[in-house]
Write an enzyme that holds these catalytic residues in place. Structure first.
Site, short mmCIF file in Angstrom:
data_model
loop_
_atom_site.label_atom_id
_atom_site.label_comp_id
_atom_site.label_asym_id
_atom_site.label_seq_id
_atom_site.Cartn_x
_atom_site.Cartn_y
_atom_site.Cartn_z
CD GLN A 19 43.78 51.99 46.85
OE1 GLN A 19 43.19 51.90 47.94
NE2 GLN A 19 44.83 51.26 46.57
CB SER A 77 37.96 53.73 51.81
OG SER A 77 38.44 52.43 51.94
CD GLU A 114 46.38 50.28 50.32
OE1 GLU A 114 46.69 49.77 49.23
OE2 GLU A 114 45.23 50.26 50.78
CD GLU A 152 45.16 34.70 54.85
OE1 GLU A 152 44.86 35.85 54.45
OE2 GLU A 152 44.69 34.19 55.87
CB SER A 208 39.46 46.20 45.36
OG SER A 208 40.60 46.44 46.14
C1 LIG Z 1 38.86 48.34 55.37
C2 LIG Z 1 39.10 48.16 53.91
C3 LIG Z 1 39.28 49.27 53.09
C4 LIG Z 1 39.50 49.09 51.72
N1 LIG Z 1 39.62 50.20 50.94
C5 LIG Z 1 39.84 50.06 49.62
C6 LIG Z 1 39.92 51.19 48.76
O1 LIG Z 1 39.75 52.33 49.18
N2 LIG Z 1 40.14 51.00 47.44
C7 LIG Z 1 40.32 49.75 46.91
O2 LIG Z 1 40.56 49.66 45.71
N3 LIG Z 1 40.22 48.65 47.68
C8 LIG Z 1 39.98 48.77 49.03
N4 LIG Z 1 39.87 47.66 49.83
C9 LIG Z 1 39.94 46.34 49.22
C10 LIG Z 1 41.21 45.57 49.56
O3 LIG Z 1 42.32 46.09 48.87
C11 LIG Z 1 40.96 44.11 49.16
O4 LIG Z 1 39.88 43.64 49.97
C12 LIG Z 1 42.16 43.24 49.40
O5 LIG Z 1 43.16 43.52 48.46
C13 LIG Z 1 41.82 41.73 49.32
O6 LIG Z 1 41.12 41.44 48.18
P1 LIG Z 1 39.73 40.62 48.17
O7 LIG Z 1 38.84 41.25 49.18
O8 LIG Z 1 39.28 40.53 46.78
O9 LIG Z 1 40.09 39.19 48.72
P2 LIG Z 1 40.78 37.99 47.88
O10 LIG Z 1 42.01 38.50 47.21
O11 LIG Z 1 39.77 37.33 47.02
O12 LIG Z 1 41.20 37.03 49.05
C14 LIG Z 1 40.31 36.06 49.62
C15 LIG Z 1 41.12 35.18 50.55
O13 LIG Z 1 42.12 34.44 49.80
C16 LIG Z 1 43.41 34.68 50.32
N5 LIG Z 1 44.40 34.75 49.24
C17 LIG Z 1 44.28 35.46 48.09
N6 LIG Z 1 45.40 35.31 47.33
C18 LIG Z 1 46.23 34.51 48.03
C19 LIG Z 1 47.55 33.98 47.78
N7 LIG Z 1 48.20 34.26 46.66
N8 LIG Z 1 48.11 33.17 48.72
C20 LIG Z 1 47.42 32.88 49.88
N9 LIG Z 1 46.18 33.32 50.16
C21 LIG Z 1 45.59 34.14 49.26
C22 LIG Z 1 43.30 36.03 51.03
O14 LIG Z 1 44.29 36.19 52.01
C23 LIG Z 1 41.90 35.97 51.60
O15 LIG Z 1 41.89 35.28 52.82
C24 LIG Z 1 39.59 47.80 51.18
C25 LIG Z 1 39.41 46.68 52.01
C26 LIG Z 1 39.13 46.85 53.34
C27 LIG Z 1 38.90 45.64 54.19
#
Ligand SMILES: Cc1cc2nc3c(=O)[nH]c(=O)nc-3n(C[C@H](O)[C@H](O)[C@H](O)COP(=O)(O)OP(=O)(O)OC[C@H]3O[C@@H](n4cnc5c(N)ncnc54)[C@H](O)[C@@H]3O)c2cc1C
Length: 425
Positions: free
Chosen positions: A143, A178, A261, A388, A146
């Site tokens: 997928q 992943s 998902e 969150e 992100s």
């Molecule tokens: C184990 C794992 C597997 C993954 N596998 C995949 C994959 O296969 N493919 C893929 O595409 N992605 C994958 N991801 C990515 C995952 O989808 C993103 O990490 C997730 O959507 C959060 O995005 P970010 O890391 O950019 O954090 P951000 O969105 O930047 O968030 C940072 C912080 O801000 C907070 N925050 C953000 N927006 C808000 C809001 N509106 N209100 C309150 N708080 C908020 C969040 O809760 C967090 O604490 C994976 C992540 C993990 C940890």
């Protein structure tokens, strides 16, 4: 229309196949402190060599199952499925669980999220080309959603796809993908029209992970393994018939994947009983350290147990809705949030019991191993929607609170200041 085969006949057929091709699992051993594997890691991390060996074993098993008609029980016949009701799949799953078969984890994202999206949105030729191979295990999917500046706010993604005749040229970067390092295809969402508001100028595609210009770089996690990757796209050409849905309708495509998902994560693990952090294991830990009569520890253990049970039943409500053909509501978010909260409560209890043993590897059974559990929870809190974001959904859809002000659905994407965007796309 009744199925061509009764549930009883199907069960018989499945048992015969399993008996002929797999070994029944040894009876679940009674948990004895100090005996057997003490692994409680949330992420299964292994060396690249071992990973490839396990992938080959898993593919061989899937191919055998597929050829015998047990790998896509509910899928349409024209794409290699058996078109039987989901009750038959449940029969298969409960039977297969009794046998010692290779891990299905390699196919979780491809079959749990990507394949249903291809089935819903791809043209018939693309469905024919990929779905049978995916369900047979011949190819693995990942997928590609992100990006460094687009996670929770996925609609802010900046990877561009620009049309060039019958092809699209893709440029940009994805992150946290992943399994990208062993995947053959990926579902990618790209920006195709930056003049439209952020949710409206996106398009989905199936991309060949072996195409020229695709570069996969592993990311090392604090737990030691490297299950996730950065994926770079440099002038990668994608045929137009590999588009998922209409041009600029990629948000609908992404939502199909995200719904699947959340269903697979929430459905995966809210039960303390069968999970790695089960009550017996924790109870035995108390006994081993002579704390079994300490009222405060006993109370904490029971609190954790009850919280997991409550989550299990909430999760069951969402699963029942899916089985009845309804769309799950905020239950999915509640289930995901409860899972991570309960894991955290478990980690705190274990850390109190173990003290410094959880931080130093002295070789003592059942102690430092919990380090992998504690360090893995942060990933669980983020994957598939952060705590969150889940709270926002519960706040808006259960408590009726005002909408998150962060969603700008009218300004053209080009005029928004998002993530790491430094120049107009
Ligand atoms: C184990 C794992 C597997 C993954 N596998 C995949 C994959 O296969 N493919 C893929 O595409 N992605 C994958 N991801 C990515 C995952 O989808 C993103 O990490 C997730 O959507 C959060 O995005 P970010 O890391 O950019 O954090 P951000 O969105 O930047 O968030 C940072 C912080 O801000 C907070 N925050 C953000 N927006 C808000 C809001 N509106 N209100 C309150 N708080 C908020 C969040 O809760 C967090 O604490 C994976 C992540 C993990 C940890």
């Amino acid at each position: 229309m009744p199925a061509e085969i009764t549930e009883e006949q199907f069960r018989q057929e499945a048992v015969e196949f399993l008996e002929a091709n797999a070994k029944v699992k040894e009876e679940e051993q009674k948990f004895v402190w100090g005996e057997g594997d003490d692994k409680v890691a949330l992420f299964d991390e292994k060396s690249r060599e071992r990973e490839l060996e396990e992938l080959a074993e898993a593919q061989e098993w899937r191919a055998k199952k597929y050829d015998a008609g047990f790998a896509w029980i509910t899928g349409p016949k024209e794409y290699g499925g058996r078109e039987l009701p989901s009750a038959y799949e449940r029969i298969w799953n409960s039977l297969e669980a009794k046998y010692d078969v290779p891990s299905a984890s390699f196919f979780g994202i491809g079959l749990g999220m990507v394949a249903p999206t291809i089935l819903a949105h791809a043209v018939p030729e693309v469905k024919e080309r990929y779905l049978p191979k995916m369900y047979r295990g011949d190819i693995v999917g990942c997928q590609l959603f992100s990006e460094p500046g687009a996670g929770s706010d996925l609609a802010s993604l900046q990877t561009r796809a620009v049309r060039d005749g019958d092809e699209w040229i893709v440029n940009g970067q994805k992150v946290w993908t992943s399994g990208a390092h062993y995947s053959d295809i990926g579902e990618i969402i790209c920006r195709t029209d930056p003049d439209q508001p952020k949710h409206k100028g996106l398009t989905g595609f199936v991309v060949d992970m072996h195409a020229p210009g695709v570069e996969v770089r592993p990311l090392r996690q604090m737990t030691g393994g490297a299950s996730f990757n950065e994926v770079f796209f440099n002038d990668v050409r994608v045929p137009d018939d590999h588009r998922l849905g209409d041009v600029n309708q990629g948000w609908t495509v992404a939502l199909t994947t995200l719904m699947n998902e959340r269903a697979s994560i929430g459905g995966g693990g809210a039960g303390l009983g069968g999970g790695i952090a089960n009550a017996t294991r924790l109870g035995e830990m108390l006994r081993h350290f002579g704390l079994q009569n300490d009222a405060t520890y006993r109370q904490e253990l029971v609190k954790v147990y009850i919280a997991f049970q409550v989550a299990k039943f909430t999760n069951q409500r969402a699963m029942d809705k899916i089985k009845a053909g309804e769309l799950p509501g905020p239950e999915m978010s509640i289930a995901k949030l409860s899972l991570t909260n309960n894991m955290w409560a478990t980690a705190q209890l274990v850390a109190r019991i173990l003290g410094p043993r959880i931080t130093a590897d002295t070789g003592e059974w059942g102690t430092f191993a919990w380090n992998q559990f504690v360090l893995g929870i942060s990933g669980m809190r983020v994957a598939g929607g952060t705590d969150e974001v889940m709270k926002n959904i519960v706040g808006e859809r259960v408590l009726g609170l005002p909408k998150d002000p962060g969603i700008d659905s009218t300004t053209p994407f080009r005029d928004l200041k998002v993530g790491t965007q430094t120049s107009p796309v």
